[in-house]
Design a protein around this motif. Structure first.
Motif, short mmCIF file in Angstrom:
data_model
loop_
_atom_site.label_atom_id
_atom_site.label_comp_id
_atom_site.label_asym_id
_atom_site.label_seq_id
_atom_site.Cartn_x
_atom_site.Cartn_y
_atom_site.Cartn_z
N HIS A 1 0.85 -1.19 0.00
CA HIS A 1 0.00 0.00 0.00
C HIS A 1 0.89 1.24 0.00
O HIS A 1 2.06 1.18 0.38
CB HIS A 1 -0.93 0.01 1.21
CG HIS A 1 -0.21 0.24 2.51
ND1 HIS A 1 0.47 -0.77 3.16
CD2 HIS A 1 -0.06 1.34 3.27
CE1 HIS A 1 1.01 -0.28 4.28
NE2 HIS A 1 0.71 1.00 4.36
N LEU A 2 0.31 2.37 -0.43
CA LEU A 2 1.09 3.60 -0.49
C LEU A 2 1.25 4.21 0.89
O LEU A 2 0.29 4.32 1.64
CB LEU A 2 0.37 4.63 -1.38
CG LEU A 2 0.60 4.50 -2.87
CD1 LEU A 2 -0.10 5.65 -3.58
CD2 LEU A 2 2.09 4.50 -3.19
N ALA A 3 2.47 4.61 1.22
CA ALA A 3 2.71 5.32 2.48
C ALA A 3 2.87 6.79 2.14
O ALA A 3 3.47 7.14 1.13
CB ALA A 3 3.99 4.81 3.14
N ASP A 4 2.29 7.65 2.98
CA ASP A 4 2.49 9.08 2.71
C ASP A 4 3.75 9.59 3.41
O ASP A 4 4.33 10.58 3.02
CB ASP A 4 1.25 9.93 3.05
CG ASP A 4 0.59 9.47 4.33
OD1 ASP A 4 1.24 8.75 5.11
OD2 ASP A 4 -0.59 9.82 4.55
N ASN A 5 4.17 8.88 4.45
CA ASN A 5 5.42 9.26 5.12
C ASN A 5 6.54 8.32 4.68
O ASN A 5 6.40 7.59 3.70
CB ASN A 5 5.23 9.22 6.63
CG ASN A 5 4.83 7.82 7.09
OD1 ASN A 5 4.40 6.99 6.30
ND2 ASN A 5 5.00 7.55 8.36
N PHE A 6 7.64 8.31 5.38
CA PHE A 6 8.76 7.43 5.05
C PHE A 6 9.10 6.66 6.32
O PHE A 6 9.91 7.10 7.13
CB PHE A 6 9.95 8.27 4.57
CG PHE A 6 11.06 7.50 3.91
CD1 PHE A 6 11.18 6.11 4.03
CD2 PHE A 6 12.00 8.18 3.14
CE1 PHE A 6 12.21 5.42 3.41
CE2 PHE A 6 13.04 7.50 2.51
CZ PHE A 6 13.14 6.12 2.65
N TRP B 1 4.57 -1.26 2.97
CA TRP B 1 4.39 0.08 2.41
C TRP B 1 5.25 0.26 1.17
O TRP B 1 6.32 -0.33 1.05
CB TRP B 1 4.67 1.19 3.44
CG TRP B 1 6.02 1.16 4.08
CD1 TRP B 1 6.35 0.57 5.26
CD2 TRP B 1 7.25 1.74 3.57
NE1 TRP B 1 7.70 0.73 5.52
CE2 TRP B 1 8.27 1.45 4.51
CE3 TRP B 1 7.57 2.47 2.43
CZ2 TRP B 1 9.59 1.87 4.35
CZ3 TRP B 1 8.90 2.89 2.26
CH2 TRP B 1 9.89 2.58 3.21
N SER B 2 4.74 1.07 0.25
CA SER B 2 5.49 1.45 -0.94
C SER B 2 5.46 2.96 -1.01
O SER B 2 4.56 3.61 -0.49
CB SER B 2 4.83 0.89 -2.21
OG SER B 2 4.98 -0.51 -2.25
N LYS B 3 6.48 3.51 -1.64
CA LYS B 3 6.56 4.96 -1.79
C LYS B 3 6.98 5.24 -3.22
O LYS B 3 7.93 4.64 -3.71
CB LYS B 3 7.60 5.48 -0.78
CG LYS B 3 7.45 6.92 -0.41
CD LYS B 3 8.33 7.26 0.77
CE LYS B 3 8.38 8.77 0.96
NZ LYS B 3 7.06 9.38 1.16
N LEU B 4 6.24 6.11 -3.90
CA LEU B 4 6.50 6.34 -5.32
C LEU B 4 7.37 7.58 -5.52
O LEU B 4 7.35 8.51 -4.71
CB LEU B 4 5.18 6.52 -6.08
CG LEU B 4 4.16 5.37 -5.94
CD1 LEU B 4 2.92 5.64 -6.80
CD2 LEU B 4 4.79 4.03 -6.31
N ASP B 5 8.13 7.56 -6.61
CA ASP B 5 8.88 8.75 -7.04
C ASP B 5 9.81 9.30 -5.97
O ASP B 5 9.85 10.50 -5.73
CB ASP B 5 7.90 9.86 -7.49
CG ASP B 5 7.04 9.42 -8.65
OD1 ASP B 5 7.58 8.74 -9.55
OD2 ASP B 5 5.83 9.73 -8.67
N THR B 6 10.55 8.42 -5.31
CA THR B 6 11.54 8.92 -4.35
C THR B 6 12.81 9.30 -5.11
O THR B 6 13.19 8.64 -6.08
CB THR B 6 11.88 7.85 -3.28
OG1 THR B 6 12.36 6.68 -3.94
CG2 THR B 6 10.64 7.48 -2.47
#
Ligand SMILES: Cc1cc2nc3c(=O)[nH]c(=O)nc-3n(C[C@H](O)[C@H](O)[C@H](O)COP(=O)(O)OP(=O)(O)OC[C@H]3O[C@@H](n4cnc5c(N)ncnc54)[C@H](O)[C@@H]3O)c2cc1C
Lengths: 248, 201
Positions: free
Chosen positions: B24-29, B82-87
């Protein structure tokens, strides 16, 4: 069991048998496994929730119960504001519901079996869950091992498993309980009214009468950093510190 | 199995094809690691490339920073879901490190080591062709300690435990040798698109 042969279970349905409100923000969920497993205190399970459109959400939760022959495990889940999975558990989940999980998982944050030397546990909030499994396992298998729990909570009513911890402390001379209460004055003289720091860790270690040979720290990442900084300032060796960070 | 009463936040809308199964998308890191956060000053920092036990080249911070730098924008995927896009990362590609050490492909397997005693194994092919770097900056700033600063390995196409924090050595090994998590129940390779989380996945 060595660290290498951790069994990895496949997904299994389980049924919510009981729900207990433990603190204003933490509930315990007692889940009946359809394929029972024996876990080591400190391990976690992955829980998967699936929506009607096929979307699913997965999160990890530490097992708070100790290993025994029971097919029922306890998870202690803290409600996070807007948390996708934790607020489902707090607001929607009911006794009799089926939930999918897999486990036991994790091969690092493990109660040593057999435990022989002094152990220090440091936790906050629902970060007590795996430490509680350790305290329960210790009571069953190695009650003589000197063990201290330094537990941080905002107020006395936020202390998870408070009754059980206090009764352990009274009945067990080798178990030390110290609370770090951050938002109100602590009731007991042996507790602290501030955030964890080096001096506090030193004092708790002194109550153990021996240097711990293993330290387990669990909670949010911010908390784990504060607690491990405290342990390092107290002169403890970083290589004996294991952490379980709940992300965030 | 549908969970009674669960609708969830949904699968990331337009980006759902970028989110591997079970993520799922995480908004934080979020920050996860197995021990205390080490504190490494750049003045003490060293990075070593080894073949087996034998060091081939050692760089200090200034020497390492003089190597060619590359900027990448990548999606990252942590096994805790968690996944995070465009880092956005900046660092030195592994092929540029090997070129500076005068090495080609001594073996097919690498163990990455960190200042905290952590290790993780990655096949060499997964470190080359612009797939991986030793990252020195995140989002345009020096990499924070919590995220592995001063330098971490970045292998974004594998689960993020492969992107060893506080990295201080790459060691060529004759065989694919399991690292820290790989010998504690986690998958030897860790491809998020094949959901290789645990040993037998
Ligand atoms: C190995 C492991 C074991 C775990 N064991 C437990 C456990 O026993 N009990 C338990 O309650 N949780 C535990 N967690 C955390 C749990 O997996 C979830 O991350 C947590 O329940 C939040 O999920 P959510 O879907 O409710 O929130 P999400 O929808 O994922 O996030 C909601 C928001 O809360 C923020 N957030 C995330 N974590 C925290 C935090 N700790 N404090 C403040 N804000 C935060 C996020 O930044 C996000 O913005 C564990 C995590 C790991 C990795």
């Amino acid at each position: 069991m060595t660290e290498n042969d951790t069994q990895i279970g496949s997904w299994q349905p389980c049924v919510i048998e009981e729900i207990v409100q433990q603190t204003p923000s933490i509930k315990s969920f007692f889940l009946r496994l359809s394929k029972p497993f024996a876990h080591i205190a400190g391990q976690h399970v992955d829980v998967r929730l699936t929506a009607p459109d096929g979307y699913s959400a997965m999160r990890s939760y530490s097992v708070a119960s100790s290993t025994n022959s029971s097919p029922i495990i306890e998870l202690a889940i803290e409600r996070l504001p807007d948390g996708e999975v934790s607020s489902f558990f707090h607001d929607v989940a009911a006794i009799g519901d089926e939930i999918e999980l897999r486990g036991p998982l994790g091969g690092h944050f493990l109660w040593p079996e057999p435990a022989v030397d002094a152990i220090l546990l440091i936790g906050a909030g629902s970060g007590l869950a795996p430490l509680m499994a350790m305290i329960r396992q210790r009571r069953a298998t190695s009650p003589a091992v000197p063990t201290a729990l330094l537990l941080s909570a905002r107020t006395a009513e936020d202390v998870l498993f408070s009754k059980e911890l206090h009764s352990n402390e009274i009945s067990d001379a080798a178990f030390v309980l110290a609370l770090a209460i951050t938002r109100e004055k602590p009731i007991r003289a042996s507790d602290f009214g501030r955030r964890i720091d080096g001096e506090m860790v030193q004092e708790v270690v002194a109550r153990l009468h021996r240097k711990p040979t293993q330290i387990f720290v669990c909670g949010s990442n911010g908390f784990v950093n504060i607690a491990t900084d405290g342990a390092l300032l107290a002169g403890l060796d970083p290589s004996i510190i294991k952490t379980e960070r709940y992300g965030g | 199995m549908v969970t009674r009463g669960f609708t969830g936040r949904g699968s990331g809308g337009d980006n759902s094809n970028r989110i591997p199964p079970g993520q799922h998308l995480a908004d934080n890191f979020p920050v996860l690691s197995a021990g205390p956060t080490p504190s490494v000053e750049t003045s003490d920092w060293k990075f070593t490339v080894k073949i087996g036990p034998k060091p081939v080249k050692v760089w200090n911070w200034n020497e390492f920073n003089a190597l060619p730098k590359t900027k990448v924008t990548k999606d990252i995927h942590c096994v805790t879901s968690w996944s995070k896009l465009d880092t956005i990362w900046e660092g030195v590609l592994i092929e540029d490190i090997l070129a500076d050490a005068g090495l080609d492909q001594p073996t097919g397997f690498v163990l990455a080591h960190g200042y905290d005693g952590y290790s993780t194994n990655v096949p060499l092919a997964d470190l080359l062709s612009g797939k991986a770097m030793v990252a020195l900056k995140y989002a345009g700033k020096p990499l924070p300690r919590d995220h592995g600063g001063p330098a971490r390995l970045l292998v974004p196409h594998l689960y993020f435990w492969k992107s060893a924090k506080w990295v201080n050595a790459l060691q060529f090994t004759a065989r694919d040798e399991p690292g820290f998590w790989e010998s504690r129940g986690y998958h030897i390779y860790g491809d998020p698109w094949r959901e290789q989380r645990y040993t037998n996945d």
